[in-house]
Motif scaffolding. Structure first.
Motif, PDB file in Angstrom:
ATOM      1  N   TYR A  28     -50.624  39.708  20.488  1.00 43.83           N
ATOM      2  CA  TYR A  28     -50.977  39.714  21.953  1.00 43.83           C
ATOM      3  C   TYR A  28     -52.417  40.356  22.164  1.00 43.83           C
ATOM      4  N   ARG A  35     -54.483  42.504  25.302  1.00 38.37           N
ATOM      5  CA  ARG A  35     -54.462  43.160  26.553  1.00 38.37           C
ATOM      6  C   ARG A  35     -55.578  42.816  27.286  1.00 38.37           C
ATOM      7  N   ARG A  90     -39.514  42.344  27.457  1.00 38.68           N
ATOM      8  CA  ARG A  90     -40.806  42.101  26.763  1.00 38.68           C
ATOM      9  C   ARG A  90     -40.954  43.042  25.565  1.00 38.68           C
ATOM     10  N   SER A 106     -45.828  46.737  27.720  1.00 35.41           N
ATOM     11  CA  SER A 106     -45.843  45.380  27.369  1.00 35.41           C
ATOM     12  C   SER A 106     -46.103  44.352  28.349  1.00 35.41           C
ATOM     13  N   TYR A 107     -46.305  44.797  29.653  1.00 37.23           N
ATOM     14  CA  TYR A 107     -46.601  44.028  30.648  1.00 37.23           C
ATOM     15  C   TYR A 107     -48.189  43.872  30.916  1.00 37.23           C
ATOM     16  N   GLN A 150     -50.320  43.238  28.279  1.00 37.33           N
ATOM     17  CA  GLN A 150     -50.807  42.305  27.198  1.00 37.33           C
ATOM     18  C   GLN A 150     -50.063  40.960  27.207  1.00 37.33           C
ATOM     19  N   PHE A 151     -50.530  40.127  26.550  1.00 31.10           N
ATOM     20  CA  PHE A 151     -50.250  38.673  26.621  1.00 31.10           C
ATOM     21  C   PHE A 151     -50.527  37.723  25.427  1.00 31.10           C
ATOM     22  N   THR A 152     -49.652  36.824  25.195  1.00 27.06           N
ATOM     23  CA  THR A 152     -49.665  35.814  24.081  1.00 27.06           C
ATOM     24  C   THR A 152     -50.808  34.776  24.803  1.00 27.06           C
ATOM     25  N   GLU A 197     -49.024  32.563  27.110  1.00 24.08           N
ATOM     26  CA  GLU A 197     -48.779  33.155  28.484  1.00 24.08           C
ATOM     27  C   GLU A 197     -50.142  33.194  29.234  1.00 24.08           C
ATOM     28  N   MET A 198     -51.331  33.252  28.594  1.00 21.08           N
ATOM     29  CA  MET A 198     -52.654  33.257  29.383  1.00 21.08           C
ATOM     30  C   MET A 198     -52.793  31.860  29.907  1.00 21.08           C
ATOM     31  N   TYR A 203     -49.138  32.602  33.408  1.00 21.42           N
ATOM     32  CA  TYR A 203     -48.119  33.866  33.549  1.00 21.42           C
ATOM     33  C   TYR A 203     -48.933  34.997  33.583  1.00 21.42           C
ATOM     34  N   ALA A 204     -49.665  35.326  32.628  1.00 21.31           N
ATOM     35  CA  ALA A 204     -50.861  36.584  32.539  1.00 21.31           C
ATOM     36  C   ALA A 204     -51.401  36.564  33.762  1.00 21.31           C
TER      37      ALA A 204
END
Length: 270
Positions: free
Chosen positions: A91, A93, A112, A248-249, A251-253, A256-257, A261-262
């Motif tokens: 993840y 940020r 998440r 948890s909302y 930061q993203f994988t 997800e980027m 979604y991010a």
């Protein structure tokens, strides 16, 4: 969005992505894909009106960040995530118009947080103060000298308390995820003191009070002056849980980027 958002190329060698077979920084690439923008460079974007996606604190990234902060230009900063589900850096940020999420805490679900394998830890009394110095890059960005900061900080702590102090210099990534983790260092800490390292956030997530002397994601729950060391805010279980869900909302994988979604979370209130 089209061309209204651009991701600038970090300095060569900042993240060694070329050695991994990538022709462009993968996290900048994934986020710009999800944003529907374009890959660019600082020379091109310095005089444009595009919002910017910027990763890290290398020389070019610092120039771009400072210009955005000074002019009010919208930017999205990518860096290491606040929490990881394991030893890998899964993840990252992403913060809109700041280097870290500065709050307020947004009420979020547990979904998440469950994926991150995080659980609440009961606080311990502790026997020492843990000081985590910032990196040279951070100090350079804020126009400060790291050695001077260390000397001043340690001297000020001595004027406030007789509690023993331990200094934790940032280990190599291999060491800090295997045999010298921040969680081990926090195990018997009364509190953690730093400039703006995410170590302050990690302290709160471990139920350890923290003092962050510069804007930091932990600022919403921690003290901000060494003079507070004898009057530390001790976050409640409910505060820490809300904080963890919120982060948890933030930061993203990579997936997800790339899938947008991010980008939707980062701009959900726009």
């Amino acid at each position: 969005m089209g061309i209204k958002v651009a991701s600038i190329i970090p300095d060569p060698g900042d993240f060694n992505y070329a050695k991994k077979g990538d022709i462009y920084d993968p996290y900048c690439r994934d986020l710009i894909l999800g944003a529907g923008g374009q890959i660019s460079d600082w020379k091109t974007e310095e005089s444009s009106d595009n919002d910017l996606i910027i990763r890290g604190l290398g020389g070019t990234s610092q120039k771009a960040l400072k210009q955005c902060m000074e002019t009010g230009r919208t930017f999205y900063a990518i860096d290491t995530g606040y929490m990881q589900p394991g030893k890998r850096k899964d993840y990252h940020r992403i913060t809109k118009n700041a280097l870290q999420n500065l709050g307020p805490i947004v009420d979020r679900s547990m979904d998440r947080l469950r994926k991150l394998n995080w659980s609440y830890k009961n606080p311990t009394e502790g026997s020492y103060i843990l000081v985590c110095p910032p990196s040279e890059k951070v100090m350079k960005f804020y126009g400060k000298d790291l050695d001077e900061w260390m000397e001043t900080t340690l001297d000020e702590i001595k004027t406030q308390t007789n509690i023993p102090v331990k200094v934790r210099l940032k280990p190599s990534r291999e060491d800090r995820v295997n045999n010298d983790t921040i969680w081990d260092a926090l195990e018997d800490a009364v509190c953690l003191i730093t400039y703006n390292s995410i170590a302050a956030t990690e302290a709160l997530l471990s139920s350890t009070p923290a003092i962050a002397l510069a804007p930091n994601a932990a600022t919403v729950l921690c003290n901000t002056s060494i003079g507070d060391i004898n009057h530390l805010h001790i976050p409640t279980k409910e505060e820490i849980l809300s904080f963890a869900k919120h982060l948890s909302y933030c930061q993203f994988t990579s997936a997800e980027m790339a899938n947008g979604y991010a980008w939707s979370i980062l701009n959900e209130s726009s």
